[in-house]
Design an enzyme around this catalytic site. Structure first.
Site, PDB file in Angstrom:
ATOM      1  N   HIS A  84      -6.470  -6.970  -0.919  1.00 46.30           N
ATOM      2  CA  HIS A  84      -6.550  -5.540  -1.225  1.00 46.30           C
ATOM      3  C   HIS A  84      -5.693  -5.178  -2.432  1.00 46.30           C
ATOM      4  O   HIS A  84      -4.642  -5.774  -2.650  1.00 46.30           O
ATOM      5  CB  HIS A  84      -6.078  -4.722  -0.017  1.00 46.30           C
ATOM      6  CG  HIS A  84      -6.849  -5.003   1.226  1.00 46.30           C
ATOM      7  ND1 HIS A  84      -6.399  -5.886   2.184  1.00 46.30           N
ATOM      8  CD2 HIS A  84      -8.042  -4.528   1.655  1.00 46.30           C
ATOM      9  CE1 HIS A  84      -7.293  -5.934   3.169  1.00 46.30           C
ATOM     10  NE2 HIS A  84      -8.285  -5.133   2.873  1.00 46.30           N
TER      11      HIS A  84
ATOM     12  N   HIS B 255       0.810  -1.228   0.000  1.00 44.29           N
ATOM     13  CA  HIS B 255       0.000   0.000   0.000  1.00 44.29           C
ATOM     14  C   HIS B 255       0.841   1.275   0.000  1.00 44.29           C
ATOM     15  O   HIS B 255       0.289   2.364  -0.127  1.00 44.29           O
ATOM     16  CB  HIS B 255      -0.925   0.022   1.216  1.00 44.29           C
ATOM     17  CG  HIS B 255      -2.004  -1.009   1.152  1.00 44.29           C
ATOM     18  ND1 HIS B 255      -2.873  -1.104   0.087  1.00 44.29           N
ATOM     19  CD2 HIS B 255      -2.351  -2.023   2.005  1.00 44.29           C
ATOM     20  CE1 HIS B 255      -3.719  -2.106   0.285  1.00 44.29           C
ATOM     21  NE2 HIS B 255      -3.413  -2.692   1.439  1.00 44.29           N
TER      22      HIS B 255
ATOM     23  N   ASP C  69      -5.282 -12.629   3.040  1.00 41.58           N
ATOM     24  CA  ASP C  69      -6.541 -12.058   3.519  1.00 41.58           C
ATOM     25  C   ASP C  69      -7.692 -12.285   2.537  1.00 41.58           C
ATOM     26  O   ASP C  69      -8.778 -11.728   2.710  1.00 41.58           O
ATOM     27  CB  ASP C  69      -6.396 -10.569   3.894  1.00 41.58           C
ATOM     28  CG  ASP C  69      -5.555  -9.785   2.925  1.00 41.58           C
ATOM     29  OD1 ASP C  69      -5.164 -10.325   1.879  1.00 41.58           O
ATOM     30  OD2 ASP C  69      -5.282  -8.598   3.216  1.00 41.58           O
TER      31      ASP C  69
ATOM     32  N   ASP D  18      -2.989 -10.355  -2.810  1.00 43.97           N
ATOM     33  CA  ASP D  18      -3.576  -9.921  -1.541  1.00 43.97           C
ATOM     34  C   ASP D  18      -5.051  -9.563  -1.797  1.00 43.97           C
ATOM     35  O   ASP D  18      -5.428  -9.207  -2.911  1.00 43.97           O
ATOM     36  CB  ASP D  18      -2.811  -8.686  -1.041  1.00 43.97           C
ATOM     37  CG  ASP D  18      -3.189  -8.271   0.356  1.00 43.97           C
ATOM     38  OD1 ASP D  18      -2.497  -8.699   1.301  1.00 43.97           O
ATOM     39  OD2 ASP D  18      -4.186  -7.518   0.514  1.00 43.97           O
TER      40      ASP D  18
HETATM   41 ZN   LIG Z   1      -4.562  -6.978   2.332  1.00 48.15          ZN
END
Ligand SMILES: [Zn+2]
Length: 349
Positions: free
Chosen positions: A203, A165, A290, A201
């Site tokens: 995200h 991120h 995740d 991931d």
């Molecule tokens: Zn994540």
């Protein structure tokens, strides 16, 4: 498979995060990496080693040196300024509209203002050992890259804190330095080859995408929860395909809630098709667990067996792989899921 693990991740041990605007127990905690390290050891099939130091230059090749300076000196400045909390969060972030038409903001002098200048959200506690832990995660990731450069078909780096991120000049999303991006840049520089990044991931890896958005020699491919409902909200849309010379080197596959394992694997095959069509022999994998059905972030339905199949399909792409840990927050199954993925990715006779 060779794996790189450092105990220094424990220096970053947030107690809280601010999610939905309220203080909640931290999810990105040392127990995550401890669970993975224990599973690697219990499995017996991994050759685990500590990282070697690589210095700050590979980070400066990707991140704004001023942000690195900020992170390295933040905790001392925080304490010197008289703050007594054991971890720090920004209370004001630099929204682009605040300075619209006025040119860029100067970096504030005080530590709380500076925190909001460099951090873009409220989930990422900064504590006294965060910088050292983030530096160690970079050493882990670069040591895994070294192993692949020296002839290993694949190597795993147990990076914590995660990285994907963090864009060039900000941090957040539990991430300080973008481990996958630093490794990708390092591999590209040392080999002169194009490098593909596959981000699985839950995200979207907004930071990795941002860093390489205009780069023709780096492919970024991501499967993730659609930003209409999932963090990081402001990136990861399908129509983001790159800019300038990097046009066409970003591929986003945002997925709906309740994505099944079969649907996920179908999307993964699309992603791997893009990797196969891109030049070079190197693949960096941002491995987040995740997506797991029981993960607090996930609305996908991936199982432990599904991770073994994912590993198998990614390995079947035939690339040399640097596999780096990103998210994954259901600690009771985290180690098992990582091992399943990595075991799946081992070369078949
Ligand atoms: Zn994540």
């Amino acid at each position: 498979m060779r794996a790189v693990v450092s105990p220094k991740h424990r220096l970053h041990h947030p107690e809280h995060e601010v999610s939905f605007g309220v203080r909640a127990p931290a999810l990105e905690i040392p127990a995550r990496a401890e669970a993975i390290a224990a599973a690697l050891a219990d499995d017996g099939g991994f050759d685990v080693q500590p990282p070697t130091e690589h210095g700050v230059a590979p980070i400066e090749a990707v991140h704004d040196p001023a942000m690195i300076r900020f992170l390295s000196g933040f905790w001392d400045a925080w304490e010197r300024a008289g703050y007594t909390t054991r971890e720090a969060f920004p209370d004001s972030m630099l929204h682009p509209a605040v300075r619209e038409g006025m040119g860029p903001s100067p970096e504030p002098a005080g530590p709380l203002g500076r925190l909001g200048y460099w951090c873009f959200e409220t989930m990422t506690a900064v504590g006294p050992g965060s910088y050292e832990a983030a530096r160690a995660a970079v050493d882990v990731e670069l040591t895994a890259a070294d192993l692949v450069l020296s002839g290993e078909h694949a190597a795993y780096g147990l990076c914590r804190p995660p990285g994907h991120h963090a864009p060039r000049a900000a941090f957040g999303g539990y991430c300080f330095f973008n481990n996958a991006a630093v490794a990708t840049q390092y591999l590209a520089e040392l080999t002169g080859e194009p490098v593909a990044v596959l981000d699985v991931d839950y995200h979207h890896g907004n930071g990795t995408q941002q860093i390489f958005y205009a780069r023709p020699d780096v492919l970024y491919v991501s499967l993730h929860g659609h930003p209409d409902r999932a963090y990081p909200y402001f990136a990861g849309y399908q129509d983001e395909t790159g800019a300038g010379d990097g046009m066409g080197t970003t591929l986003n596959l945002p997925l709906p809630a309740q994505t099944t394992e079969a649907e996920y694997l179908e999307a993964l095959d699309r992603a791997l098709g893009a990797v196969a069509a891109f030049g070079g022999s190197l693949l960096v994998v941002s491995l987040g667990m995740d997506t797991f059905g029981l993960d607090p972030y996930s609305d996908f339905m991936i199982t432990t067996q599904g991770y073994a199949e994912m590993g198998r399909r990614v390995a079947a792409a035939g690339r040399r792989m640097v596999i780096l840990q990103e998210g994954g927050y259901f600690v009771p199954k985290l180690g098992e899921n990582v091992v399943a993925w990595l075991r799946g990715a081992e070369p078949r006779a």
